[in-house]
Write a protein that holds these residues in place. Structure first.
Motif, PDB file in Angstrom:
ATOM      1  N   LEU A 245       0.669  -1.172  -0.060  1.00  0.00           N
ATOM      2  CA  LEU A 245       0.113  -0.015  -0.003  1.00  0.00           C
ATOM      3  C   LEU A 245       0.854   1.373   0.028  1.00  0.00           C
ATOM      4  CD1 LEU A 245      -2.844  -0.712   2.659  1.00  0.00           C
ATOM      5  CD2 LEU A 245      -2.904  -1.079   0.232  1.00  0.00           C
ATOM      6  N   PRO A 246       0.408   2.460  -0.342  1.00  0.00           N
ATOM      7  CA  PRO A 246       1.053   3.518  -0.601  1.00  0.00           C
ATOM      8  C   PRO A 246       1.102   3.997   0.970  1.00  0.00           C
ATOM      9  CG  PRO A 246      -0.616   3.625  -2.296  1.00  0.00           C
ATOM     10  CD  PRO A 246      -0.891   2.462  -1.420  1.00  0.00           C
ATOM     11  N   ALA A 247       2.337   4.443   1.665  1.00  0.00           N
ATOM     12  CA  ALA A 247       2.502   4.844   2.767  1.00  0.00           C
ATOM     13  C   ALA A 247       1.556   5.804   3.146  1.00  0.00           C
ATOM     14  CB  ALA A 247       4.002   5.111   3.092  1.00  0.00           C
ATOM     15  N   MET A 248       1.007   6.225   4.389  1.00  0.00           N
ATOM     16  CA  MET A 248       0.349   7.232   4.987  1.00  0.00           C
ATOM     17  C   MET A 248       1.161   8.589   4.909  1.00  0.00           C
ATOM     18  SD  MET A 248      -1.458   7.886   8.736  1.00  0.00           S
ATOM     19  CE  MET A 248      -3.065   6.829   7.963  1.00  0.00           C
ATOM     20  N   THR A 249       0.887   9.451   4.278  1.00  0.00           N
ATOM     21  CA  THR A 249       1.266  10.755   4.325  1.00  0.00           C
ATOM     22  C   THR A 249       1.354  11.476   5.473  1.00  0.00           C
ATOM     23  OG1 THR A 249      -0.155  11.962   3.476  1.00  0.00           O
ATOM     24  CG2 THR A 249       0.904  11.095   1.922  1.00  0.00           C
ATOM     25  N   TRP A 250       2.304  12.334   6.045  1.00  0.00           N
ATOM     26  CA  TRP A 250       2.131  13.226   7.156  1.00  0.00           C
ATOM     27  C   TRP A 250       0.733  14.155   7.099  1.00  0.00           C
ATOM     28  CZ3 TRP A 250       3.091  13.603  11.750  1.00  0.00           C
ATOM     29  CH2 TRP A 250       2.900  14.714  12.638  1.00  0.00           C
ATOM     30  N   ALA A 251       0.390  14.605   6.166  1.00  0.00           N
ATOM     31  CA  ALA A 251      -0.696  15.497   5.833  1.00  0.00           C
ATOM     32  C   ALA A 251      -2.033  14.392   6.441  1.00  0.00           C
ATOM     33  CB  ALA A 251      -1.037  15.880   4.416  1.00  0.00           C
ATOM     34  N   GLU A 252      -1.986  13.117   5.958  1.00  0.00           N
ATOM     35  CA  GLU A 252      -3.025  12.206   6.389  1.00  0.00           C
ATOM     36  C   GLU A 252      -3.086  11.939   7.914  1.00  0.00           C
ATOM     37  OE1 GLU A 252      -3.801   9.866   2.212  1.00  0.00           O
ATOM     38  OE2 GLU A 252      -1.968   9.172   3.687  1.00  0.00           O
ATOM     39  N   ALA A 253      -1.948  11.810   8.347  1.00  0.00           N
ATOM     40  CA  ALA A 253      -1.652  11.803   9.713  1.00  0.00           C
ATOM     41  C   ALA A 253      -2.095  13.016  10.646  1.00  0.00           C
ATOM     42  CB  ALA A 253      -0.067  11.353  10.087  1.00  0.00           C
ATOM     43  N   VAL A 254      -1.729  14.083  10.058  1.00  0.00           N
ATOM     44  CA  VAL A 254      -2.330  15.254  10.742  1.00  0.00           C
ATOM     45  C   VAL A 254      -3.840  15.383  10.862  1.00  0.00           C
ATOM     46  CG1 VAL A 254      -2.566  17.891  10.752  1.00  0.00           C
ATOM     47  CG2 VAL A 254      -0.036  16.657  10.170  1.00  0.00           C
ATOM     48  N   GLU A 255      -4.637  14.850   9.865  1.00  0.00           N
ATOM     49  CA  GLU A 255      -5.998  14.956   9.685  1.00  0.00           C
ATOM     50  C   GLU A 255      -6.479  13.845  10.806  1.00  0.00           C
ATOM     51  OE1 GLU A 255      -8.638  16.750   8.258  1.00  0.00           O
ATOM     52  OE2 GLU A 255      -6.682  17.920   7.846  1.00  0.00           O
ATOM     53  N   LEU A 256      -5.846  12.798  11.047  1.00  0.00           N
ATOM     54  CA  LEU A 256      -6.260  11.792  11.849  1.00  0.00           C
ATOM     55  C   LEU A 256      -5.983  12.517  13.362  1.00  0.00           C
ATOM     56  CD1 LEU A 256      -4.460   8.304  11.017  1.00  0.00           C
ATOM     57  CD2 LEU A 256      -6.954   9.078  10.738  1.00  0.00           C
ATOM     58  N   VAL A 257      -4.857  13.085  13.630  1.00  0.00           N
ATOM     59  CA  VAL A 257      -4.707  13.666  14.734  1.00  0.00           C
ATOM     60  C   VAL A 257      -5.733  14.901  15.030  1.00  0.00           C
ATOM     61  CG1 VAL A 257      -3.140  15.432  16.234  1.00  0.00           C
ATOM     62  CG2 VAL A 257      -2.247  13.271  14.842  1.00  0.00           C
ATOM     63  N   ARG A 258      -6.200  15.607  14.176  1.00  0.00           N
ATOM     64  CA  ARG A 258      -7.164  16.881  14.256  1.00  0.00           C
ATOM     65  C   ARG A 258      -8.529  16.150  14.607  1.00  0.00           C
ATOM     66  NH1 ARG A 258      -8.217  21.862  12.714  1.00  0.00           N
ATOM     67  NH2 ARG A 258      -6.219  21.987  11.684  1.00  0.00           N
ATOM     68  N   GLY A 259      -8.844  14.935  13.984  1.00  0.00           N
ATOM     69  CA  GLY A 259      -9.982  14.283  14.121  1.00  0.00           C
ATOM     70  C   GLY A 259     -10.244  13.675  15.565  1.00  0.00           C
ATOM     71  N   TYR A 260      -9.044  13.117  16.210  1.00  0.00           N
ATOM     72  CA  TYR A 260      -9.001  12.820  17.296  1.00  0.00           C
ATOM     73  C   TYR A 260      -9.164  13.831  18.274  1.00  0.00           C
ATOM     74  CZ  TYR A 260      -6.266  11.078  21.700  1.00  0.00           C
ATOM     75  OH  TYR A 260      -6.081  10.596  23.085  1.00  0.00           O
ATOM     76  N   GLY A 261      -8.555  14.680  18.140  1.00  0.00           N
ATOM     77  CA  GLY A 261      -8.610  16.170  19.038  1.00  0.00           C
ATOM     78  C   GLY A 261     -10.100  16.615  19.077  1.00  0.00           C
ATOM     79  N   GLN A 262     -10.868  16.627  17.880  1.00  0.00           N
ATOM     80  CA  GLN A 262     -12.139  16.833  17.894  1.00  0.00           C
ATOM     81  C   GLN A 262     -13.092  16.026  18.719  1.00  0.00           C
ATOM     82  OE1 GLN A 262     -12.476  17.183  13.807  1.00  0.00           O
ATOM     83  NE2 GLN A 262     -12.240  19.391  13.591  1.00  0.00           N
ATOM     84  N   ALA A 263     -12.779  14.687  18.712  1.00  0.00           N
ATOM     85  CA  ALA A 263     -13.377  13.986  19.444  1.00  0.00           C
ATOM     86  C   ALA A 263     -13.345  14.032  20.998  1.00  0.00           C
ATOM     87  CB  ALA A 263     -13.107  12.356  19.157  1.00  0.00           C
ATOM     88  N   LEU A 264     -12.154  14.478  21.469  1.00  0.00           N
ATOM     89  CA  LEU A 264     -11.857  14.699  22.756  1.00  0.00           C
ATOM     90  C   LEU A 264     -12.379  15.966  23.280  1.00  0.00           C
ATOM     91  CD1 LEU A 264      -7.968  13.641  22.902  1.00  0.00           C
ATOM     92  CD2 LEU A 264      -9.858  12.344  23.890  1.00  0.00           C
ATOM     93  N   GLN A 265     -12.543  16.946  22.208  1.00  0.00           N
ATOM     94  CA  GLN A 265     -13.114  18.075  22.726  1.00  0.00           C
ATOM     95  C   GLN A 265     -14.578  18.485  23.337  1.00  0.00           C
ATOM     96  OE1 GLN A 265     -11.670  20.566  19.023  1.00  0.00           O
ATOM     97  NE2 GLN A 265     -11.688  22.090  20.641  1.00  0.00           N
ATOM     98  N   GLY A 266     -15.044  17.204  23.078  1.00  0.00           N
ATOM     99  CA  GLY A 266     -16.625  17.070  23.790  1.00  0.00           C
ATOM    100  C   GLY A 266     -16.609  16.619  25.254  1.00  0.00           C
ATOM    101  N   HIS A 267     -15.199  16.059  25.648  1.00  0.00           N
ATOM    102  CA  HIS A 267     -15.106  15.670  26.804  1.00  0.00           C
ATOM    103  C   HIS A 267     -14.207  16.240  27.797  1.00  0.00           C
ATOM    104  CE1 HIS A 267     -17.422  12.110  25.301  1.00  0.00           C
ATOM    105  NE2 HIS A 267     -16.425  12.120  24.440  1.00  0.00           N
TER     106      HIS A 267
END
Length: 321
Positions: A245-267
């Motif tokens: 598979l094509p390796a995950m890019t840093w931009a894709e990793a940053v989007e994951l991190v942002r999504g994780y942060g958004q999930a945490l913001q509710g708590h």
């Protein structure tokens, strides 16, 4: 073969499970341990550690989540195993591997590996209390002071009715220092009929294949390797098919991190969300050169928006390059 996301206390919470399972390749998750002492814990504690319970105990991607218990009292562990099953846990896992001093001091986790008979009594009690169709499994290390107790502990868990045994390929004293003693996992696997799953020091696709060859285990559990490289499970699965598979890019990793942060913001308050993101970013330094480059700046940032902007800026620079 199956890949299981390891329970990492203080890190692999429900938002991380949601984030990583959406990438693909993960077949099962395990919660952080629920500490069982003397009193019966209310359902809200189970839901705190396993908020997936109302959703058939699956992540939104459909990956099942086992509920893990930690304790040394067979009766109390049995009661809590039964409660987990009543609340919808598809699997009850028992932690015999945590190396934390505080946990071991209070007779939980890896210190129990000194007493195979107690491992047996705890696991047998939970197995008797949980409905037959729900598997009771265990996670252990190869021993406490050294790696000499691996076979005895594995045999005790097998005799008690454990459906699967995950073995972290080190002793408690070894901690997390390389190497992982995969050959010792293989010794336990050969000594029991119960299915054995290898865990420890799998950071790359090549590590998986070496672990499989040395331990003889097809199935693996990965913790830090998946936190550092979120697409590792998908990459391993592709290698099983003879694909890459094509390796995950840093931009894709940053989007994951942002999504994780958004999930945490509710708590959590934003300052705590920023702290959790930096905790993950510290692991990402091993998988992404961009994370290593941005770390000296990012680690000092306390405001969430500024942290997102810094990570996004690093991704934009990478794309421009």
């Amino acid at each position: 073969m199956r890949i299981i996301l390891a329970p990492m206390e203080g890190l692999v919470d429900a938002p991380i499970r949601e984030t990583l399972t959406q990438v693909g390749g993960i077949d099962r998750c395990v919660t952080e341990f629920i500490r069982v002492t003397h009193g019966m814990l209310p359902p809200r504690i189970f839901l705190k550690y396993a908020p997936e319970l109302p959703n058939q105990c699956r992540t939104r991607s459909g990956v099942p989540v086992a509920v893990q218990l930690l304790g040394s009292d067979p009766h109390q562990m049995a009661l809590h195993g039964a409660r987990a099953a009543e609340l919808g846990a598809p699997q009850v896992d028992i932690n015999f591997g945590c190396p934390a001093k505080t946990v071991n001091k209070h007779k939980g986790g890896a210190v129990l590996l000194k007493e195979p008979d107690l491992l047996y009594r705890i696991t047998a009690a939970v197995r008797a209390a949980v409905p037959d169709h729900i598997p009771v499994t265990a996670k252990m290390r190869l021993g406490y002071d050294d790696r000499s107790m691996g076979v005895a502990c594995g045999q005790a868990l097998e005799a008690a009715g454990a459906a699967e045994i995950v073995i972290h390929a080190r002793s408690k004293v070894d901690g997390y220092r390389p190497p992982a003693y995969w050959e010792e996992v293989g010794r336990v696997r050969e000594a029991v009929q119960t299915h054995v799953i290898a865990n420890g020091e799998i950071w790359t696709v090549e590590d998986y294949w070496r672990c499989r060859e040395v331990s003889g285990c097809d199935d693996i559990m990965i913790g830090r390797g998946l936190i550092s490289r979120p697409d590792l499970a998908a990459q391993i699965k592709a290698s099983q098919r003879g694909a890459t598979l094509p390796a995950m890019t840093w931009a894709e990793a940053v989007e994951l991190v942002r999504g994780y942060g958004q999930a945490l913001q509710g708590h959590l308050e934003d300052k705590y969300v920023a702290g959790r993101i930096k905790q993950w970013l510290n692991y990402l330094r091993r998988g992404f050169a961009e994370a290593e480059a941005v770390w000296p700046q990012a680690r000092k940032i306390r405001e969430l928006d500024a942290l997102y902007a810094t990570l996004a800026g690093a991704a934009a620079k990478r794309q421009a390059a």
